[in-house]
Design an enzyme around this catalytic site. Structure first.
Site, short mmCIF file in Angstrom:
data_model
loop_
_atom_site.label_atom_id
_atom_site.label_comp_id
_atom_site.label_asym_id
_atom_site.label_seq_id
_atom_site.Cartn_x
_atom_site.Cartn_y
_atom_site.Cartn_z
N TRP A 191 -8.44 -5.91 44.73
CA TRP A 191 -7.77 -6.13 43.43
C TRP A 191 -8.61 -7.04 42.54
O TRP A 191 -8.70 -6.81 41.33
CB TRP A 191 -6.36 -6.69 43.64
CG TRP A 191 -5.51 -5.75 44.44
CD1 TRP A 191 -5.03 -5.95 45.71
CD2 TRP A 191 -5.08 -4.43 44.07
NE1 TRP A 191 -4.31 -4.86 46.13
CE2 TRP A 191 -4.33 -3.91 45.16
CE3 TRP A 191 -5.25 -3.65 42.93
CZ2 TRP A 191 -3.75 -2.64 45.12
CZ3 TRP A 191 -4.68 -2.38 42.90
CH2 TRP A 191 -3.94 -1.89 43.99
N ASP A 215 -3.99 -13.75 39.41
CA ASP A 215 -3.17 -12.63 39.84
C ASP A 215 -2.37 -13.13 41.04
O ASP A 215 -2.93 -13.40 42.10
CB ASP A 215 -4.08 -11.45 40.22
CG ASP A 215 -3.32 -10.27 40.81
OD1 ASP A 215 -2.09 -10.37 41.01
OD2 ASP A 215 -3.97 -9.24 41.08
N LYS A 219 6.74 -7.18 45.08
CA LYS A 219 6.65 -7.82 46.39
C LYS A 219 7.79 -8.83 46.54
O LYS A 219 8.76 -8.57 47.23
CB LYS A 219 5.30 -8.52 46.59
CG LYS A 219 4.18 -7.54 46.98
CD LYS A 219 3.40 -7.09 45.85
CE LYS A 219 2.02 -6.66 46.19
NZ LYS A 219 1.77 -5.22 46.11
C1 LIG Z 1 -2.91 -8.73 44.47
C2 LIG Z 1 -2.58 -7.46 43.75
N1 LIG Z 1 -2.99 -7.29 42.48
C3 LIG Z 1 -2.72 -6.16 41.80
C4 LIG Z 1 -2.04 -5.12 42.38
C5 LIG Z 1 -1.77 -3.87 41.59
O1 LIG Z 1 -0.46 -3.91 41.15
P1 LIG Z 1 0.20 -2.72 40.32
O2 LIG Z 1 0.40 -1.60 41.27
O3 LIG Z 1 1.50 -3.33 39.84
O4 LIG Z 1 -0.70 -2.36 39.21
C6 LIG Z 1 -1.58 -5.25 43.70
C7 LIG Z 1 -0.82 -4.14 44.33
O5 LIG Z 1 -0.55 -4.10 45.50
C8 LIG Z 1 -1.87 -6.44 44.40
O6 LIG Z 1 -1.46 -6.60 45.67
#
Ligand SMILES: Cc1ncc(COP(=O)(O)O)c(C=O)c1O
Length: 355
Positions: free
Chosen positions: A99, A166, A190
């Site tokens: 991510w 994030d 989550k």
């Molecule tokens: C740490 C982290 N950032 C970003 C995301 C992406 O999130 P989204 O699916 O809401 O775009 C996730 C998804 O699991 C994640 O765990």
């Protein structure tokens, strides 16, 4: 039959969140209409939005000068909105996983985006600590919990430039000093709500400084001005988020969650370290409290599928590790009861006895 839900996200939510949302989908706030059928501009829903923002700020102890937004688009849209709104010349990123890497890739579309450190060469099994944050960067971006690899930054970092985080997979899991951050974002799916809403906590004074034109929907100021109601917000997930926040507050807030999360994680990591069949995958000091990754020990690799089948028979759901790590991942979010962790430990011990 009751399942033990270790899903990484969307994932387990408090039973109250599920039940209260079902109730509101049947009859929202005595309106005689479903929550799915009411106007987001109705006074009843405005009250939900106001209470959600207020409780969010209260539970996280958010100081004056910050706005809380509930938007669509997922955390992934924030990978783009952050640089769109904040990157003038140069941004710095810590690359701690899939991510983080995706966030960095988006930033490169907007200007110079430097990777100050990365643990990619070790398949992201640790959090790099030896790096310097460039003082001339517009901001420094981190991913506090790496959902896929099971590592976590346990301390709020001191940064000479605005710190952007994030926190998709560890928001509300521990106390955070919000004043150290310029912006925090995350998908709600989550620790907060079903998928469909993204939270953003932003320090107002950071906005309006870039020289580029920003499309209206992607400009944080649009959503601050209209209280997350510029367009139709994700009504049902926001209602569910409010139920989770009420549950969290009643239980004692983030400090109580932190105590419980540390307890659950300590139990499971202790079993991973003790059990001859298994081993952890990450540096011990960086082990996540939310996503606990483990694999079969080298000489027991052939038992991988068998253990998965055994655990599934014991009603464990969602413990398959992400394909980039393999093995197993037990996500132990706020709503996961300690009994689920104890049941998993028992399963691991039973499996060990028969091999
Ligand atoms: C740490 C982290 N950032 C970003 C995301 C992406 O999130 P989204 O699916 O809401 O775009 C996730 C998804 O699991 C994640 O765990």
């Amino acid at each position: 039959m009751k399942k033990y839900n270790f899903n990484a996200g969307p994932s387990i939510l408090p039973q109250e969140t599920v039940e209260n949302t079902i109730q509101a989908i049947r009859d929202f706030s005595g309106t005689g209409l479903s929550l799915m059928e009411v106007s987001h501009r109705s006074k009843e829903f405005q009250a939900v939005m106001d209470e959600t923002v207020a409780l969010f700020k209260e539970i996280l102890n958010i100081p004056e000068g910050y706005s809380v937004l509930f938007l669509g688009g997922g955390a992934s849209l924030q990978f783009c909105m952050v640089p769109y709104n904040l990157l003038e010349k140069k941004a710095a990123y810590l690359n701690t996983g899939t991510w983080a890497n995706k966030a960095l890739k988006e930033a490169k579309l907007f200007g110079e985006a430097v990777e100050v450190a990365s643990s990619k060469e070790a398949n992201y099994t640790y959090i790099p600590k030896d790096y310097t944050i460039p003082a001339d960067a517009d901001y420094f971006h981190i991913t506090t919990n790496n959902t896929i690899f099971g590592t976590e930054i346990h301390k709020d970092i001191d940064s000479p430039v605005p710190l952007i985080a994030d926190m998709s997979s560890d928001i509300f899991s521990r106390p955070v000093d919000i004043s150290k951050y310029g912006l925090i974002y995350g998908g709600a799916q989550k620790n907060l709500a079903p998928a469909g809403v993204t939270f953003v906590i932003v320090k107002d004074e950071l906005l309006g400084k870039v020289s580029r034109a920003i499309p209206t929907m992607l400009d944080y100021r649009t959503h601050i001005k209209d209280g997350s109601m510029f367009n139709t917000p994700p009504v049902v997930p926001i209602y569910a988020a409010l139920q989770t926040l009420k549950w969290l507050k009643a239980l004692g807030g983030v400090s109580e969650m932190y105590r419980r999360n540390k307890e659950k994680a300590a139990l499971l990591y202790a079993e991973i370290d003790r059990n001859k069949l298994f081993k952890g995958t990450t540096a011990v000091e960086d082990r996540s409290l939310m996503n606990i990754c483990f694999v079969m020990n080298d000489e027991y690799q052939h038992l991988n599928d068998e253990f998965y089948k055994f655990a599934t028979e014991k009603r464990m759901v969602g413990i398959k590790g992400h394909r980039s790590v393999g093995g197993f991942r037990a996500s132990t979010y706020n709503a996961l009861p300690k009994e689920a962790v104890e049941a998993l430990i028992e399963t691991m011990q039973e499996f060990e006895k028969s091999h």
